[in-house]
Design an enzyme around this catalytic site. Structure first.
Site: not given
Ligand code: KIV
Length: 284
Positions: A83, A182
């Protein structure tokens, strides 16, 4: 077999739901991988569930890289998605490409995820052109909680739903290979899923998405601070851990642990300690 961008595409075509869970460490990655998960997301949610921040905004590139390395070592078959933290891609397209590259080169991820629709389409286009697969994330994007005024369901009005469809089309057109939806109404997620060629992965977006993702602490009841309506608890690991910690404390205090079973015996026999103590101190 290793899951890839292509696996996701074929799963959408076949109607085979894509499974994704968040993951932040080696041991859990191994367990999830052995269970047959398609993808592990090293989400910036780690700021909340692993590091104890009230939101995801303080998470750094170093935090995500550190945890992505561990997950990558444990994931044999699952596609690992790193991420992109707050302000690692918003500032400029160049910074976005550079930081996406770090998650692949240093973290060992096979793809990156970033939040936003139309407004980050240029970043998605540039990262994809650099051969880094991108998962987009629209709807309730936690990095925007200050702009949203809290963790709120998105796309409820007809105008907001139209804007979400526009975001979804923009990220697909820019080159994203999947999109997380989401906290959006199930009917809006269904419309987006039908409108796109790329798979949708829902979290609080109903059953019509092409796949689902959950934060693993939520689905195992390990994180009590926040309980969104969309979370289903699939196993009471929190209860199992609490009971085990209490037994450990009780058995340690009572002397029941460690027993002989969990102790070592010297070559010279069990009485060697008493013999040593019996020796005059000058001989020891
Ligand atoms: O950071 C995270 O865990 C997310 C998920 C909720 C999709 O972006």
């Amino acid at each position: 077999m290793k899951n890839t961008v292509d696996t996701f595409r074929r799963q959408k075509e076949r109607g085979d739901k894509i499974t994704m869970l968040t993951c932040y460490d080696y041991s859990t990655a191994k367990l999830m991988d052995e269970a047959g998960i398609n993808s592990l997301l090293v989400g910036d949610s780690l700021g909340m569930v692993m590091l104890g921040y009230p939101d995801t905004l303080s998470v750094t590139m170093e935090d995500i890289i550190h945890h992505t390395k561990a997950v990558s070592r444990g994931a044999q078959n699952a596609l690992v998605v790193g991420d992109m933290p707050f302000m690692s891609y918003q500032v400029s397209v160049d910074r976005a490409v550079e930081n996406a590259g770090r998650l692949i080169k240093e973290g060992g991820a096979q793809a990156v995820k970033l939040e936003g629709g139309v407004t980050v389409a240029e970043q998605i286009r540039a990262i994809s052109r650099a051969s880094v697969p991108v998962v987009a994330h629209i709807g309730l994007t936690p990095q925007s909680i200050n702009a949203f005024g809290g963790f709120k369901v998105q796309g409820k009005s007809i105008e907001a739903a139209r804007a979400l469809v526009e975001d979804a089309r923009a990220v697909e057109e820019a080159g994203a290979f999947a999109v997380v939806l989401e906290a959006v109404p199930a009917s809006v997620a269904e419309a987006i899923t039908k409108a796109l060629l790329i798979p949708t992965i829902g979290i609080g977006a109903g059953r019509h998405c092409d796949g689902q993702v959950l934060v693993y602490q939520d689905m195992l009841d390990l994180f009590g601070n926040l309980k969104p309506k969309f979370v289903k608890v699939f196993g009471d690991a929190g209860g199992v851990m609490r009971a085990a910690f209490a037994s450990y404390i009780e058995e340690t205090k009572s002397g029941a642990f460690p027993s002989e079973e969990h102790s070592f015996i010297a070559d010279a026999g069990a009485d060697i300690g008493a013999e040593i103590l019996a020796e005059p101190e000058s001989d020891r």
